[in-house]
Design a protein around this motif. Structure first.
Motif, PDB file in Angstrom:
ATOM      1  N   ILE A 346       0.863  -1.186   0.000  1.00  0.00           N
ATOM      2  CA  ILE A 346       0.000   0.000   0.000  1.00  0.00           C
ATOM      3  C   ILE A 346       0.894   1.228   0.000  1.00  0.00           C
ATOM      4  CG2 ILE A 346      -1.771   1.279   1.252  1.00  0.00           C
ATOM      5  CD1 ILE A 346      -2.655  -1.366   2.491  1.00  0.00           C
ATOM      6  N   GLY A 347       0.729   2.064  -1.021  1.00  0.00           N
ATOM      7  CA  GLY A 347       1.608   3.226  -1.121  1.00  0.00           C
ATOM      8  C   GLY A 347       1.031   4.310  -1.988  1.00  0.00           C
ATOM      9  N   SER A 348       1.888   5.220  -2.412  1.00  0.00           N
ATOM     10  CA  SER A 348       1.457   6.356  -3.230  1.00  0.00           C
ATOM     11  C   SER A 348       2.566   6.781  -4.177  1.00  0.00           C
ATOM     12  CB  SER A 348       1.065   7.539  -2.326  1.00  0.00           C
ATOM     13  OG  SER A 348       0.880   8.714  -3.084  1.00  0.00           O
ATOM     14  N   ALA A 349       2.245   6.804  -5.453  1.00  0.00           N
ATOM     15  CA  ALA A 349       3.214   7.272  -6.444  1.00  0.00           C
ATOM     16  C   ALA A 349       3.403   8.779  -6.323  1.00  0.00           C
ATOM     17  CB  ALA A 349       2.739   6.912  -7.851  1.00  0.00           C
ATOM     18  N   LYS A 350       2.440   9.450  -5.708  1.00  0.00           N
ATOM     19  CA  LYS A 350       2.516  10.906  -5.561  1.00  0.00           C
ATOM     20  C   LYS A 350       3.441  11.315  -4.421  1.00  0.00           C
ATOM     21  CE  LYS A 350      -0.435  14.996  -5.044  1.00  0.00           C
ATOM     22  NZ  LYS A 350      -1.834  15.485  -4.890  1.00  0.00           N
ATOM     23  N   THR A 351       3.345  10.617  -3.290  1.00  0.00           N
ATOM     24  CA  THR A 351       4.151  10.966  -2.121  1.00  0.00           C
ATOM     25  C   THR A 351       5.370  10.059  -1.946  1.00  0.00           C
ATOM     26  OG1 THR A 351       2.899   9.528  -0.628  1.00  0.00           O
ATOM     27  CG2 THR A 351       2.056  11.773  -0.975  1.00  0.00           C
ATOM     28  N   GLU A 352       5.474   9.030  -2.816  1.00  0.00           N
ATOM     29  CA  GLU A 352       6.563   8.051  -2.789  1.00  0.00           C
ATOM     30  C   GLU A 352       6.473   7.079  -1.617  1.00  0.00           C
ATOM     31  OE1 GLU A 352      10.490   9.455  -3.602  1.00  0.00           O
ATOM     32  OE2 GLU A 352       9.787  11.213  -4.720  1.00  0.00           O
ATOM     33  N   LYS A 353       5.344   7.063  -0.930  1.00  0.00           N
ATOM     34  CA  LYS A 353       5.173   6.134   0.183  1.00  0.00           C
ATOM     35  C   LYS A 353       5.243   4.688  -0.322  1.00  0.00           C
ATOM     36  CE  LYS A 353       1.902   4.584   3.721  1.00  0.00           C
ATOM     37  NZ  LYS A 353       0.542   4.720   4.292  1.00  0.00           N
ATOM     38  N   SER A 354       6.031   3.883   0.349  1.00  0.00           N
ATOM     39  CA  SER A 354       6.202   2.444   0.069  1.00  0.00           C
ATOM     40  C   SER A 354       6.903   2.148  -1.253  1.00  0.00           C
ATOM     41  CB  SER A 354       4.850   1.713   0.085  1.00  0.00           C
ATOM     42  OG  SER A 354       4.273   1.761   1.373  1.00  0.00           O
ATOM     43  N   VAL A 355       7.382   3.168  -1.939  1.00  0.00           N
ATOM     44  CA  VAL A 355       8.117   2.924  -3.183  1.00  0.00           C
ATOM     45  C   VAL A 355       9.432   2.188  -2.915  1.00  0.00           C
ATOM     46  CG1 VAL A 355       9.322   4.026  -5.120  1.00  0.00           C
ATOM     47  CG2 VAL A 355       7.026   4.784  -4.480  1.00  0.00           C
ATOM     48  N   PRO A 356      10.172   2.550  -1.844  1.00  0.00           N
ATOM     49  CA  PRO A 356      11.377   1.758  -1.523  1.00  0.00           C
ATOM     50  C   PRO A 356      11.043   0.285  -1.278  1.00  0.00           C
ATOM     51  CG  PRO A 356      11.432   3.846  -0.355  1.00  0.00           C
ATOM     52  CD  PRO A 356      10.062   3.734  -0.960  1.00  0.00           C
TER      53      PRO A 356
END
Length: 372
Positions: A346-356
């Motif tokens: 669960i993440g966000s491409a906008k805020t970069e959450k969970s992208v790592p």
């Protein structure tokens, strides 16, 4: 790229009435969601939804779709609001039904399939995409030639009548068949080029990014690749597949391909015509399935994508389920997704959450499945 250059303007001439048909046994909640989705489709096609009408019936009327009483109600709404278009939330409308309704309503009548085909005609930018769209249009028209009659002779154009295929609407069956054959030969050349391009990419691990339309696939790839693909908050913003290089860590680079978005009841003619583009999914080593966490029908969206993927040769490929747009989701929704889909990200491409974390999972999959 400036998205405004590609933005589809609304036209005051395309004032539309949307009609939802709820048959006996249909789920009203899903029917309402489908109608809301149709509103987005109509907006993307360049029209303005002036009003909607929901009709409950035991069965579709073979002549007018709805009963004569509702035909009169629709006719009064057209006159009252100066409407130019009536869109039924139906996949397959018979040519005779269209002809009967247009004679009475003095207004163009289309269904969901025509709207989607129209959007693809507007969105097609590359030569390959234009060929694919025209091929889909002609394949849709061909079995419907008998009985279409005056439906093919609409004046003034508009939604459901535009696109590369419209020039062929009044030609005979043999002419259309010859045109289809020509387009297939042209498309085969692009397919050969696509195969050579895949070979030229060498041994880089390859991933395909799939998902329901407007889930945020292009935004996610932009973030991962630090690139600037065309991104717009509209349905089917991406028609052409794009491949970008993504650095997972100092020792690993992968190639990610953006693909056309799926939608419920996507015309089979489009799927068949875009088959060469979808081959990028088949040739991938792993798949990232992007889902809009705020969608009112998450399960339906996932099911629609999985259904289309099942027709491709992807058995055994690792699939990463990435729930996007968590920055605008409630805590309750996030907790529900975590419980329902425990193996997802669960993440966000906008805020970069969970992208790592997404990169970490990609790295583990690549190491596990292949040695590079």
């Amino acid at each position: 790229m400036d998205a405004s250059v590609n933005r589809i303007p609304s036209s005051l001439d395309e004032r539309a009435l949307l009609v939802s048909i709820i048959l006996k046994g249909d789920d009203p909640v899903k029917s309402n969601y489908s109608l809301e989705e149709l509103k987005l489709l109509v907006t993307t096609a360049g029209a303005i939804t002036v009003d909607t009408l929901t009709i409950k019936r035991d069965a579709i009327d073979p002549a007018f779709i709805v009963g004569k009483g509702y035909v009169e109600i629709i006719r009064n709404m057209i006159e009252a609001h100066d409407l130019k278009l009536v869109v039924f939330d139906l996949v397959n409308i018979k040519p005779a039904q269209v002809r009967n309704l247009e004679e009475v309503l003095k207004c163009r009548v289309v269904g969901r399939t025509e709207i989607i085909l129209d959007i693809f005609a507007r969105r097609a930018k590359s030569a390959e995409a234009k060929i694919q769209v025209e091929l889909a249009q002609l394949r849709y028209i061909l079995p419907r030639l008998k009985g279409m009659g005056g439906v093919l002779s609409r004046l003034g154009g508009g939604i459901g009548t535009r696109g590369p295929g419209e020039k062929m609407l009044e030609t005979d069956r043999r002419h259309i068949l010859r045109r289809i054959d020509t387009l297939k030969k042209k498309l085969s050349k692009y397919e050969e080029h696509r195969k050579r391009t895949r070979l030229a990419r060498g041994d880089h691990p390859k991933g395909a990014v799939v998902g329901y339309t407007n889930a945020g696939k292009s935004t996610l790839i932009n973030l991962l690749a630090k690139d600037d693909l065309f991104v717009e908050d509209r349905l089917f913003a991406t028609l052409d597949s794009y491949t970008r290089k993504v650095y997972i860590d100092e020792n690993l680079t992968v190639l990610l391909t953006d693909t056309v978005g799926f939608i419920q009841n996507l015309p089979s003619n489009l799927i068949e015509s875009f088959r060469s583009t979808l081959e990028d999914i088949e040739n991938s080593d792993f798949i990232i399935h992007v889902v809009d966490i705020n969608s009112p029908d998450i399960d339906g969206n996932i099911s629609t994508v999985n259904k289309e993927l099942s027709s491709l040769e992807i058995e055994g490929k690792p699939v990463i389920l990435f729930f996007n747009k968590s920055d605008t989701a409630s805590d309750d929704k996030i907790n529900l997704i975590q419980t329902t889909y425990p193996d997802s990200i669960i993440g966000s491409a906008k805020t970069e959450k969970s992208v790592p974390l997404l990169k970490e999972v990609i790295g583990k999959i690549v190491i596990k499945t292949k040695s590079y």
